[in-house]
Design an enzyme around this catalytic site. Sequence first.
Site, PDB file in Angstrom:
ATOM      1  N   HIS A   1     -37.505  48.045   4.909  1.00 20.40           N
ATOM      2  CA  HIS A   1     -36.490  48.280   5.943  1.00 20.40           C
ATOM      3  C   HIS A   1     -35.108  48.543   5.363  1.00 20.40           C
ATOM      4  O   HIS A   1     -34.722  47.902   4.376  1.00 20.40           O
ATOM      5  CB  HIS A   1     -36.416  47.063   6.872  1.00 20.40           C
TER       6      HIS A   1
ATOM      7  N   ASP B   1     -35.188  45.126   2.453  1.00 19.24           N
ATOM      8  CA  ASP B   1     -36.408  44.577   1.856  1.00 19.24           C
ATOM      9  C   ASP B   1     -37.282  45.763   1.435  1.00 19.24           C
ATOM     10  O   ASP B   1     -36.795  46.897   1.382  1.00 19.24           O
ATOM     11  CB  ASP B   1     -37.122  43.584   2.800  1.00 19.24           C
TER      12      ASP B   1
ATOM     13  N   SER C   1     -40.495  47.428  14.067  1.00 20.57           N
ATOM     14  CA  SER C   1     -39.490  46.604  13.393  1.00 20.57           C
ATOM     15  C   SER C   1     -38.157  47.320  13.173  1.00 20.57           C
ATOM     16  O   SER C   1     -37.143  46.671  12.960  1.00 20.57           O
ATOM     17  CB  SER C   1     -40.016  46.149  12.025  1.00 20.57           C
TER      18      SER C   1
END
Length: 365
Positions: free
Chosen positions: A343, A340, A50
């Site tokens: 991240h 978040d 990610s």
Amino acid sequence: MLMAPDRARSSLATVLLLLVAAAVVVGAAAAAAAGKKKPVVPAVIVFGDSTVDTGNNNVIGTVLKSNFPPYGRDLQGGATGRFCNGRLPPDFVSEALGLPPLVPAYLDPAYGIEDFATGVVFASAGSGLDNATASVLGVIPMWKEVQYFKEYKQRLAKHAGRARARHIVANAVYVVSVGTNDFLENYYLLVTGRFLQFTVAEYQDFLVARAAEFLTAIYRLGARRVTFAGLSAIGCVPLERTLNLLGGGGCNEEYNQVARDYNVKVKAMIARLRAELRGFRLAYINVYDDMVDLIQHPEKLGLENVSEGCCATGKVEMGFMCNDKSPLTCDDADKYFFWDSFHPTEKINRFFAKGTTAASLSLLT
Ligand SMILES: *[C@@H]1O[C@H](CO)[C@@H](O)[C@H](O)[C@H]1NC(C)=O
Ligand SMILES: *[C@@H]1O[C@H](CO)[C@@H](O)[C@H](O)[C@H]1NC(C)=O
């Protein structure tokens, strides 16, 4: 020191020549950075998780997605599947090298091979070096990312011709960022049984062996200029701080130690591959030290909050739990290290990308 006139003249000529060469290289990079001149490399090609997935998970059957607001709220066009309020490191690297400011995801139906010819992302949020990691949330494992790369090469040869495709593959910069999920979503989440099978030191060795396999595979497929990111301070992501009840919500130092030990092993593996594989230019990206430095000195980037995410409560939310319904989401993500609970914000990604861009340029000379 006195030199014979001839030798002095030729030394002077050498120095001048070097200066001119250096000016040309710097000039090309600067022109490319301004987005005006020829790109410095033909393409940026991206593998991992990610931290670098620009939207592949949008079209696969996983719950791990981020193609809805407030993800992408500081990006023109909105949410894309990037786990961020804005752009990711490969986007900034691409732009700095004179290529497009957004690197498209390979599975995104809005893009075709003509776009992928200058940059493509095979990464998938939730993936890891261990096959078992990708299976936790049903995302794309690294071996499949390599399969997609093979398919990409064939499509590229059809689109651009064999010689041009070979040139692109050999001269592209490769960005690889993976490994966090192997520890946080697999080993320490106790869901795959790896914690029964391996001590943490053995698991580090297992992952480093998988990384070496992966790097050798893309080398054999033609990759030559590769940046490989080490682990960040994985014990400092907000989710792990939240779970670290005994540690009073501070960084989980056990996890950070695991990341440091793993990074030492990765660096040794990279040195070995450089020696073994002819013409393989491979750079290790030290994310860990930069991250710890920023957490200890947030004022360096004007950050006000380095312990919790901007989205929602900032303590646990990512993916579907980070959505537009939360009234708590912060106003200015630029004041935060984390977007978040897992991240970084775009501001931090831009900062990390500088190191990767510099490393990429160093692989060209
Ligand atoms: C991971 O899965 C692929 C595809 O099934 C397989 O080829 C590879 O050997 C696996 N790796 C390991 C270490 O088991
Ligand atoms: C960081 O942000 C969180 C959530 O927005 C907030 O609860 C916390 O108090 C902030 N911490 C600092 C040091 O400002």
